[in-house]
Write a protein that holds these residues in place. Structure first.
Motif, PDB file in Angstrom:
ATOM      1  N   CYS A   1       3.714   7.276   1.044  1.00  0.00           N
ATOM      2  CA  CYS A   1       3.849   6.369   2.225  1.00  0.00           C
ATOM      3  C   CYS A   1       2.856   6.576   3.317  1.00  0.00           C
ATOM      4  O   CYS A   1       2.355   8.011   3.295  1.00  0.00           O
ATOM      5  N   VAL A   2       2.625   5.789   4.222  1.00  0.00           N
ATOM      6  CA  VAL A   2       1.965   6.135   5.521  1.00  0.00           C
ATOM      7  C   VAL A   2       2.725   6.401   6.235  1.00  0.00           C
ATOM      8  O   VAL A   2       3.633   5.890   6.836  1.00  0.00           O
ATOM      9  N   SER A   3       2.480   7.767   6.973  1.00  0.00           N
ATOM     10  CA  SER A   3       2.831   8.356   8.252  1.00  0.00           C
ATOM     11  C   SER A   3       1.847   8.731   9.349  1.00  0.00           C
ATOM     12  O   SER A   3       0.805   8.715   9.031  1.00  0.00           O
TER      13      SER A   3
ATOM     14  N   GLN B   1      -3.258  10.078  10.690  1.00  0.00           N
ATOM     15  CA  GLN B   1      -2.889   9.199   9.859  1.00  0.00           C
ATOM     16  C   GLN B   1      -2.770   9.966   8.526  1.00  0.00           C
ATOM     17  O   GLN B   1      -3.652  10.506   8.160  1.00  0.00           O
TER      18      GLN B   1
ATOM     19  N   TYR C   1       3.764  -0.240   5.713  1.00  0.00           N
ATOM     20  CA  TYR C   1       2.744   0.507   6.510  1.00  0.00           C
ATOM     21  C   TYR C   1       2.660  -0.240   7.691  1.00  0.00           C
ATOM     22  O   TYR C   1       2.139  -1.458   7.675  1.00  0.00           O
TER      23      TYR C   1
ATOM     24  N   GLU D   1       0.994  -1.012   0.179  1.00  0.00           N
ATOM     25  CA  GLU D   1       0.138   0.068   0.168  1.00  0.00           C
ATOM     26  C   GLU D   1       0.748   1.040   0.239  1.00  0.00           C
ATOM     27  O   GLU D   1       0.515   2.289   0.825  1.00  0.00           O
TER      28      GLU D   1
ATOM     29  N   ARG E   1      -0.847  10.322   4.569  1.00  0.00           N
ATOM     30  CA  ARG E   1      -0.112   9.956   3.194  1.00  0.00           C
ATOM     31  C   ARG E   1       0.913  10.953   2.965  1.00  0.00           C
ATOM     32  O   ARG E   1       0.713  12.124   3.116  1.00  0.00           O
TER      33      ARG E   1
ATOM     34  N   PRO F   1       6.878   6.758  10.800  1.00  0.00           N
ATOM     35  CA  PRO F   1       6.253   5.695  10.182  1.00  0.00           C
ATOM     36  C   PRO F   1       5.326   4.693  11.106  1.00  0.00           C
ATOM     37  O   PRO F   1       4.717   3.708  10.672  1.00  0.00           O
ATOM     38  N   THR F   2       5.521   4.874  12.690  1.00  0.00           N
ATOM     39  CA  THR F   2       4.622   4.241  13.314  1.00  0.00           C
ATOM     40  C   THR F   2       4.137   4.857  14.592  1.00  0.00           C
ATOM     41  O   THR F   2       4.503   5.972  15.127  1.00  0.00           O
TER      42      THR F   2
END
Length: 331
Positions: free
Chosen positions: A159-161, A239, A131, A126, A241, A208-209
Motif C-alpha cells: 500500500c501507499v502511505s 511517501q 492511493y 497501484e 510503501r 493513507p492520506t
C-alpha cells in the motif's frame, strides 16, 4: 546532470541499484515507477481554493513567485518544483544529508498543471489499497533497496502511505529507517516519540492520506530564505510503501470531530472510511520510504490542511492576520 547547487553531478548515486526496473510497476501516467520521472515541462504553479478552517473560507492558497529561481535546467520545470528543489537543497546542506540517499529519476511534481485536474485523485491499480494522490506537494525520489523491491514486489503488492516527519529528523530516518520509541540509533541516541502526548507507543504511525500526515503537528515547519531573499516555510512528509498484512487501522485522534465539528469528508474527501485514517504497525521493515514530499508557502498564507486541534499555538505565526482560531485540545 543537476547544476552545482543541487548536489554532485548526475546521477546522485549509481544509476541502476537506486530505482526499481520496469517490472516493478506497470508503466503508467500517475505513480508507478515507470512514471516517477517528471514530464518534459512541468507547467505552472497552482493557486487552489483553501477548503479548511485556515485561512478562512474564500481565501486562496498562495505559491511564492519564481523570482530569483536558479537558471537551467530548472527552466524546464514549473515554478513550484523549482522552489521546492531550492528548499530540498537547503535541507540537504543544513542537515548534511548525502545526495546518494536520493534518486532524481523518481522526482515528481503534483501541482495542478504537472498533475492535471483531470488526473485521478485516487488511484486503485497501484497496490492493494487506494492511493490518494498528494496534490500540491513535490516528491524527491528516495533510493530503494532493489532486492527488497523485487523480492516483495512492493510497487505492486504494498500500500501507499504517508509519514509526516520534521526536517531535522530526515537524516536519522534515511540512515536508520523508520523506527519506534526505544530504538537505539546509530549515533547512540534512543528514539523517543514526539507526537503522542507524552506516550511512547512502540509502533510506527502512518496514514493513507497526506492531508492528515501533512499536518504541521506531524511535519513541523522549517523556515528558510528563498532564492529571491524572502522568508519562506516548508514541510516534509515521507511517501512510503507499506505491507498490507502488517498494520492496524483506526480513526483520527487529533480532535477534529469533537472540537472542530469537522466531518471525516472535510479531512479527506477521498478516504472512504475515516475510521481508518491512522495506521499503526509494530513491524519496522514493513514501511519503506520511497519519496520525500515537500511543500512550501509564505508565512501568513498557510496551505491546505495545515493546522490541527493539538498544535498548542506552535504554528500561529504562519496564519493569516486576524485569523479566528477554533478551540484547541489539551495536549
Amino acid at each position: 546532470g543537476p547544476p552545482a547547487p543541487y548536489g554532485p553531478p548526475a546521477p546522485y548515486g549509481p544509476p541502476a541499484p537506486y530505482g526499481p526496473p520496469a517490472p516493478y510497476g506497470q508503466p503508467g501516467q500517475y505513480g508507478h515507477p515507470a512514471s516517477y520521472a517528471p514530464p518534459p515541462a512541468m507547467g505552472q504553479a497552482m493557486a487552489g481554493q483553501h477548503p479548511g478552517p485556515f485561512p478562512p473560507s474564500g481565501a486562496t492558497a498562495h505559491i511564492p513567485s519564481q523570482a530569483g529561481a536558479p537558471p537551467a535546467p530548472m527552466a524546464s520545470v514549473c515554478p513550484l518544483a523549482a522552489q521546492c528543489k531550492f528548499f530540498f537543497k537547503h535541507l540537504m546542506d543544513t542537515h548534511k544529508i548525502a545526495s546518494s540517499f536520493f534518486n532524481p529519476r523518481f522526482d515528481k511534481c503534483y501541482c495542478s498543471t504537472c498533475y492535471s485536474a483531470n488526473a485521478p485523485n485516487v488511484i486503485t491499480e497501484e497496490g492493494p489499497s487506494p492511493y490518494i494522490v498528494p496534490r500540491g506537494w513535490v516528491r524527491f525520489g528516495i533510493s530503494v533497496n532493489a532486492g527488497l523491491a523485487e523480492q516483495e514486489s512492493i510497487f505492486k503488492k504494498w500500500c501507499v502511505s504517508f509519514h509526516g516527519t520534521r526536517a531535522d529528523l530526515l537524516l536519522s530516518v534515511l540512515t536508520n529507517g523508520l523506527g519506534m520509541p526505544g530504538d537505539r540509533l546509530l549515533d547512540g541516541r534512543v528514539l523517543e516519540s514526539q507526537n503522542c502526548a507524552g506516550r511512547q507507543d512502540k509502533c510506527i504511525y502512518t496514514s493513507p492520506t497526506i492531508r492528515y500526515s501533512g499536518l504541521a503537528f506531524y511535519t513541523g515547519v522549517t523556515d528558510f530564505t528563498g532564492p529571491d531573499g524572502r522568508t519562506l516555510a516548508g514541510q516534509t512528509v515521507l511517501q512510503c510503501r507499506q505491507r498490507p498484512d502488517t498494520f492496524k487501522k483506526q480513526g483520527e485522534t487529533m480532535g477534529f470531530k469533537s472540537l472542530w465539528k469537522m466531518e471525516g469528508k472535510q479531512l479527506c474527501p477521498f478516504l472512504s472510511n475515516h475510521d481508518e485514517i491512522e495506521w499503526t504497525t509494530e513491524t519496522r521493515p514493513s514501511v519503506v520510504p520511497y519519496g520525500l514530499l515537500v511543500r512550501i508557502f509564505e508565512p501568513g498564507r498557510p496551505p491546505d490542511y495545515f493546522m490541527s486541534p493539538v498544535d498548542g499555538g506552535r504554528f500561529d505565526k504562519y496564519l493569516a492576520p486576524n485569523t479566528t482560531k477554533p478551540p484547541a485540545a489539551t495536549v
